[in-house]
Scaffold this motif. Sequence first.
Motif, PDB file in Angstrom:
ATOM      1  N   TRP A 116      33.975  31.502  35.160  1.00 27.35           N
ATOM      2  CA  TRP A 116      33.637  30.744  33.971  1.00 27.35           C
ATOM      3  C   TRP A 116      34.161  31.480  32.747  1.00 27.35           C
ATOM      4  O   TRP A 116      34.574  32.646  32.810  1.00 27.35           O
ATOM      5  CB  TRP A 116      32.122  30.548  33.870  1.00 27.35           C
ATOM      6  N   GLU A 117      34.174  30.789  31.616  1.00 34.11           N
ATOM      7  CA  GLU A 117      34.674  31.388  30.387  1.00 34.11           C
ATOM      8  C   GLU A 117      33.739  32.493  29.904  1.00 34.11           C
ATOM      9  O   GLU A 117      32.531  32.448  30.140  1.00 34.11           O
ATOM     10  CB  GLU A 117      34.813  30.321  29.299  1.00 34.11           C
ATOM     11  N   GLY A 118      34.313  33.467  29.228  1.00 34.41           N
ATOM     12  CA  GLY A 118      33.514  34.532  28.635  1.00 34.41           C
ATOM     13  C   GLY A 118      33.223  35.697  29.552  1.00 34.41           C
ATOM     14  O   GLY A 118      32.436  36.577  29.200  1.00 34.41           O
ATOM     15  N   GLU A 119      33.866  35.735  30.731  1.00 34.32           N
ATOM     16  CA  GLU A 119      33.567  36.828  31.672  1.00 34.32           C
ATOM     17  C   GLU A 119      34.013  38.186  31.138  1.00 34.32           C
ATOM     18  O   GLU A 119      33.349  39.189  31.385  1.00 34.32           O
ATOM     19  CB  GLU A 119      34.242  36.557  33.014  1.00 34.32           C
ATOM     20  N   ASP A 120      35.119  38.214  30.424  1.00 32.65           N
ATOM     21  CA  ASP A 120      35.617  39.504  29.927  1.00 32.65           C
ATOM     22  C   ASP A 120      34.588  40.185  29.026  1.00 32.65           C
ATOM     23  O   ASP A 120      34.453  41.415  29.035  1.00 32.65           O
ATOM     24  CB  ASP A 120      36.927  39.303  29.167  1.00 32.65           C
ATOM     25  N   SER A 121      33.853  39.410  28.256  1.00 36.45           N
ATOM     26  CA  SER A 121      32.868  39.992  27.342  1.00 36.45           C
ATOM     27  C   SER A 121      31.653  40.537  28.091  1.00 36.45           C
ATOM     28  O   SER A 121      30.868  41.299  27.538  1.00 36.45           O
ATOM     29  CB  SER A 121      32.421  38.947  26.310  1.00 36.45           C
ATOM     30  N   GLN A 122      31.492  40.130  29.358  1.00 37.07           N
ATOM     31  CA  GLN A 122      30.336  40.584  30.133  1.00 37.07           C
ATOM     32  C   GLN A 122      30.604  41.873  30.908  1.00 37.07           C
ATOM     33  O   GLN A 122      29.682  42.486  31.439  1.00 37.07           O
ATOM     34  CB  GLN A 122      29.923  39.493  31.134  1.00 37.07           C
TER      35      GLN A 122
END
Length: 261
Positions: A240-246
């Motif tokens: 899903w989108e936003g995985e890099d920020s996690q």
Amino acid sequence: SRKNFFIGMHNEFVGTRAPRAAAFVCFKAAEEGGEFLIADGRAMFRDLNPDLVERLYDRSIRYSVMELPFFGWIDGLPDPVQGPVQGAVKGLVSAAINAKVDFSVDLRWGEAGYDNTKFLQARAPSQPPIVRHPVTGEPTWFCNVHSHSSKLRKDREGQYGAERFEDGASQINKSDMFFGDDGDISDADLEHMDEVTMKNVRFVKMTEGDVVLLDNYKCMHGRNVFDGTRKHGVAWFEGWEGEDSQRSAAKPLEEQVGQLA
């Protein structure tokens, strides 16, 4: 699917490929039972006996993924011919199966049933029972012993009834789990893994239109036995989108396993 068959807790994967997430939807709930089951793989990792976790991780695990029970006719051949025929059959079947899957399958001869009928058991490559989550780096139990162990399934027959693996087509679906070096896992270890699994299982009674979203690396899933008609579906996703920020800087998995010892 078989109503009296309790689908044990598992993560979804084939060979080296595993989807990241899933959406399970209920189109029609069973009249009785049929709950969707979930369990936190991170809690499983924490709750299992550390000595067992270390042994499983050091030796890895492997599954038998099918049994082919179609070779009883070989026993009717003259003794001098049986060995060469078994070798030829194993080679042909191995080539056919490995041409269809993206991982190497190891075939082994076995005997089963009251008449010791010959069968070929297909075993997948060894793999770790614990993996790091691809985003958070957390160690999580990624081991399908609860669904694949023949002993645990046999134990459940006392409660839910026999699996009814009576014909050749259904026998193909038989599975089991071993150490990665093909050693047997003790009944005591299997029973401990079953106990910890059921401690962490949550029963989710879905109704028409309900959707359960889960992370396939963090969350195991299964299904309770049921009566009536049950219609569910699933869609798998690669993330899903936003995985890099996690993403977080996690310790190496070997170090986290070692800290439990």
